[in-house]
Design a protein around this motif. Structure first.
Motif, PDB file in Angstrom:
ATOM      1  N   VAL A 146       0.845  -1.198   0.000  1.00 28.66           N
ATOM      2  CA  VAL A 146       0.000   0.000   0.000  1.00 28.66           C
ATOM      3  C   VAL A 146       0.877   1.244   0.000  1.00 28.66           C
ATOM      4  CG1 VAL A 146      -1.730   1.308   1.287  1.00 28.66           C
ATOM      5  CG2 VAL A 146      -1.947  -1.179   1.098  1.00 28.66           C
ATOM      6  N   ALA A 147       1.933   1.222   0.802  1.00 28.94           N
ATOM      7  CA  ALA A 147       2.847   2.359   0.842  1.00 28.94           C
ATOM      8  C   ALA A 147       3.511   2.585  -0.518  1.00 28.94           C
ATOM      9  CB  ALA A 147       3.904   2.138   1.916  1.00 28.94           C
ATOM     10  N   ASP A 148       3.863   1.506  -1.192  1.00 26.23           N
ATOM     11  CA  ASP A 148       4.444   1.633  -2.534  1.00 26.23           C
ATOM     12  C   ASP A 148       3.450   2.290  -3.492  1.00 26.23           C
ATOM     13  OD1 ASP A 148       6.851   0.485  -1.833  1.00 26.23           O
ATOM     14  OD2 ASP A 148       6.290  -1.536  -2.489  1.00 26.23           O
ATOM     15  N   ALA A 149       2.176   1.896  -3.372  1.00 28.59           N
ATOM     16  CA  ALA A 149       1.149   2.484  -4.234  1.00 28.59           C
ATOM     17  C   ALA A 149       1.016   3.980  -3.966  1.00 28.59           C
ATOM     18  CB  ALA A 149      -0.191   1.775  -4.022  1.00 28.59           C
ATOM     19  N   VAL A 150       1.079   4.380  -2.699  1.00 29.41           N
ATOM     20  CA  VAL A 150       1.018   5.807  -2.361  1.00 29.41           C
ATOM     21  C   VAL A 150       2.207   6.548  -2.975  1.00 29.41           C
ATOM     22  CG1 VAL A 150       1.111   7.488  -0.488  1.00 29.41           C
ATOM     23  CG2 VAL A 150      -0.293   5.427  -0.238  1.00 29.41           C
ATOM     24  N   ALA A 151       3.386   5.944  -2.894  1.00 29.01           N
ATOM     25  CA  ALA A 151       4.580   6.575  -3.450  1.00 29.01           C
ATOM     26  C   ALA A 151       4.452   6.810  -4.955  1.00 29.01           C
ATOM     27  CB  ALA A 151       5.805   5.722  -3.149  1.00 29.01           C
ATOM     28  N   GLY A 152       3.674   5.949  -5.611  1.00 33.08           N
ATOM     29  CA  GLY A 152       3.490   6.086  -7.041  1.00 33.08           C
ATOM     30  C   GLY A 152       2.345   6.995  -7.443  1.00 33.08           C
ATOM     31  N   ALA A 153       1.663   7.545  -6.469  1.00 26.28           N
ATOM     32  CA  ALA A 153       0.512   8.414  -6.747  1.00 26.28           C
ATOM     33  C   ALA A 153       0.918   9.870  -6.549  1.00 26.28           C
ATOM     34  CB  ALA A 153      -0.652   8.059  -5.827  1.00 26.28           C
ATOM     35  N   ARG A 154       0.849  10.671  -7.596  1.00 24.67           N
ATOM     36  CA  ARG A 154       1.276  12.065  -7.514  1.00 24.67           C
ATOM     37  C   ARG A 154       0.439  12.870  -6.530  1.00 24.67           C
ATOM     38  NH1 ARG A 154      -0.395  16.769  -9.087  1.00 24.67           N
ATOM     39  NH2 ARG A 154      -2.240  15.889 -10.109  1.00 24.67           N
ATOM     40  N   THR A 155      -0.813  12.462  -6.329  1.00 24.55           N
ATOM     41  CA  THR A 155      -1.746  13.274  -5.546  1.00 24.55           C
ATOM     42  C   THR A 155      -1.787  12.901  -4.065  1.00 24.55           C
ATOM     43  OG1 THR A 155      -3.562  11.745  -6.001  1.00 24.55           O
ATOM     44  CG2 THR A 155      -3.230  13.555  -7.562  1.00 24.55           C
ATOM     45  N   LEU A 156      -0.961  11.926  -3.657  1.00 22.77           N
ATOM     46  CA  LEU A 156      -0.970  11.476  -2.266  1.00 22.77           C
ATOM     47  C   LEU A 156       0.428  11.563  -1.670  1.00 22.77           C
ATOM     48  CD1 LEU A 156      -3.174   8.242  -2.587  1.00 22.77           C
ATOM     49  CD2 LEU A 156      -3.930  10.537  -1.919  1.00 22.77           C
ATOM     50  N   ARG A 157       0.467  11.739  -0.340  1.00 20.55           N
ATOM     51  CA  ARG A 157       1.743  11.768   0.371  1.00 20.55           C
ATOM     52  C   ARG A 157       1.634  10.906   1.618  1.00 20.55           C
ATOM     53  NH1 ARG A 157       4.637  16.923   3.373  1.00 20.55           N
ATOM     54  NH2 ARG A 157       2.625  16.917   4.461  1.00 20.55           N
ATOM     55  N   LEU A 158       2.512   9.959   1.774  1.00 20.92           N
ATOM     56  CA  LEU A 158       2.522   9.095   2.954  1.00 20.92           C
ATOM     57  C   LEU A 158       3.179   9.837   4.108  1.00 20.92           C
ATOM     58  CD1 LEU A 158       1.948   6.240   4.128  1.00 20.92           C
ATOM     59  CD2 LEU A 158       4.297   5.648   3.494  1.00 20.92           C
ATOM     60  N   VAL A 159       2.430  10.000   5.223  1.00 24.68           N
ATOM     61  CA  VAL A 159       2.974  10.760   6.353  1.00 24.68           C
ATOM     62  C   VAL A 159       3.052   9.948   7.642  1.00 24.68           C
ATOM     63  CG1 VAL A 159       2.215  12.960   5.398  1.00 24.68           C
ATOM     64  CG2 VAL A 159       0.704  11.717   6.976  1.00 24.68           C
ATOM     65  N   GLY A 160       2.611   8.675   7.617  1.00 25.26           N
ATOM     66  CA  GLY A 160       2.699   7.911   8.847  1.00 25.26           C
ATOM     67  C   GLY A 160       1.883   6.640   8.829  1.00 25.26           C
ATOM     68  N   VAL A 161       1.630   6.138  10.015  1.00 30.12           N
ATOM     69  CA  VAL A 161       0.853   4.905  10.204  1.00 30.12           C
ATOM     70  C   VAL A 161      -0.143   5.138  11.331  1.00 30.12           C
ATOM     71  CG1 VAL A 161       2.739   3.419   9.397  1.00 30.12           C
ATOM     72  CG2 VAL A 161       2.513   3.934  11.852  1.00 30.12           C
ATOM     73  N   ALA A 162      -1.205   4.363  11.316  1.00 32.18           N
ATOM     74  CA  ALA A 162      -2.237   4.551  12.342  1.00 32.18           C
ATOM     75  C   ALA A 162      -3.091   3.290  12.442  1.00 32.18           C
ATOM     76  CB  ALA A 162      -3.113   5.758  12.003  1.00 32.18           C
ATOM     77  N   GLY A 163      -3.986   3.289  13.417  1.00 34.40           N
ATOM     78  CA  GLY A 163      -4.922   2.190  13.593  1.00 34.40           C
ATOM     79  C   GLY A 163      -5.749   2.404  14.844  1.00 34.40           C
TER      80      GLY A 163
END
Length: 423
Positions: free
Chosen positions: A196-213
């Motif tokens: 999922v994180a890899d998919a975010v990295a490949g999306a220009r419109t999203l930025r991975l900023v952390g983890v949660a639950g």
């Protein structure tokens, strides 16, 4: 802007939309009615009527502010509990980082009342809602929005919608780690989290900023299991950071914390090692604001760590005895339309008659109809038709949502404010 929007709530006219308010107040503004400081018991209010204790509300707001500060936690209380912008503002004034919400409508309410930071503790794949988020971000550079992602497909849908909207700022996302097999949302394995994180990295419109639950969904939750899951969450953040997934961030978000296990969250988040950027340890407890006389009374972490403080039930649902068919049975005029009942039935706490209040000894709520509470009474109940019975409620989230305008009353019954909800 915030104060102006909140002030406009006081300009709303009192009328038939607001149950329980004095009939002779019709036509007054909410502000004018509040200025009269009517008494809840003698000022013309009709039953059933839900009220909040001014003193207990203030106590609870202070308790979590102090707790979060003591443990070095940022706090984004879950706004879905109350959906009350006035309470959001009081939480912000008490040091909250922002407000947690669950669905787009709730986020729109928060933005309408000036909330600058929103943590959406849910996946968001609705294209119309994403267009709205993009527009809010583009219009207000100070607006911070963060939401969950838990699937490659979800990331793809988000990216497509945001690209189509022409979003100029990426939307910040955190990978949600699921609490275990059979739990609610969230990625089940660390390998899938990486995908999922890899998919975010490949999306220009999203930025991975952390983890949660959400640790409240841990199957068979107990202190050991909850802490084990929280350590998985922290380890996921550490692994992501080592892999360079947070490169360039000013801060890394690690978030958890409902209302039942915030002591475990504080303990485990204290173990978070130094990462490549400062860590925003974000707690999201929400039910604390009113607490209750049932579910959270039993589950509050303050039962385990009483030295750390405590919460007080701030709700009281005032009902009136309308029928006394036998010595063993009575009925009041509040039911499922008025009282939370999804976790526990209401609990009879006090009886009022002729201005005097006494404990509701010998009175048990055994069921709810749409507009009646069924009471079982013993000899010591001493209950009569016309008596007011104050009920304690269980589960704040399904108490607030039944009332549009809630009086806030001091201990002597003086109503000092009215809280508007938006569900």
């Amino acid at each position: 802007m915030v104060l102006d929007a909140l002030a406009r709530l006081t300009e709303e006219r009192v009328d038939h939309r607001f149950k329980g308010l004095p009939p002779d107040a019709a036509g007054l503004t909410v502000g004018e009615l509040a200025a009269q400081r009517r008494n809840l018991f003698t000022g013309g209010f009709t039953t059933p009527m839900l009220a909040l204790s001014a003193e207990r509300l203030e106590h609870n707001l202070a308790a979590l502010e102090t707790y979060a500060e003591r443990h070095g936690l940022a706090f984004a209380p879950h706004g879905k509990t109350s959906m009350a912008p006035q309470l959001f503002q009081r939480q912000i004034e008490r040091g909250a980082w922002g407000i947690t919400l669950a669905v787009p409508h709730q986020a729109r309410v928060a933005r309408a009342y000036g909330i600058r930071r929103i943590f959406l503790a849910n996946e968001l794949v609705d294209a119309a809602a994403l267009r709205w988020v993009a527009a809010e971000q583009d219009a207000d550079p100070a607006f911070r929005f963060v939401c969950y992602v838990d699937s490659v497909r979800g990331v793809e849908l988000m990216d497509a919608a945001l690209t189509a909207s022409g979003a100029s700022r990426p939307v910040d996302v955190v990978v949600e780690l699921g609490a275990g097999e059979g739990a609610r949302t969230g990625v089940r394995t660390e390998a899938e989290c990486a995908a999922v994180a890899d998919a975010v990295a490949g999306a220009r419109t999203l930025r991975l900023v952390g983890v949660a639950g959400y640790e409240g969904e841990v199957p068979g939750a107990d202190p050991e299991r909850v802490r084990a899951w929280l350590r998985r969450l922290v380890a996921l953040a550490v692994e992501f950071d080592k892999a360079g997934r947070f490169a360039g961030l000013d801060e890394i978000v690690v978030s958890a914390g409902g209302s039942a296990w915030f002591d475990a969250v504080a303990d485990v988040f204290a173990e978070v090692p130094e990462l490549s950027a400062p860590v925003l340890k974000l707690l999201r407890s929400g039910a604390y604001v009113s607490h209750d006389d049932g579910h959270y009374e039993r589950l509050t972490p303050f039962n385990r760590v009483p030295r750390e403080g405590g919460l007080e039930p701030a709700f009281r649902l005032w009902t009136q005895v309308v029928s006394r068919p036998s010595a063993q049975q009575a009925f009041t005029n509040a039911g499922k339309r008025d009282a939370a009942y999804d976790l526990d039935l209401p609990v009879a706490k006090v009886v009022r008659r002729d201005g005097a209040e006494r404990p509701a000894t010998g009175i048990e709520v055994t069921g709810l109809s749409d507009q009646h509470a069924w009471l079982r009474t013993s000899a010591e109940a001493g209950l009569e038709v016309g008596d007011w019975v104050g009920l304690g409620l269980s589960h704040p989230c399904t108490s607030f949502d039944k009332w549009v305008l809630i009086p806030v009353a001091e201990a002597d019954g003086t109503v000092v404010d009215y809280v508007r909800t938006f569900f």
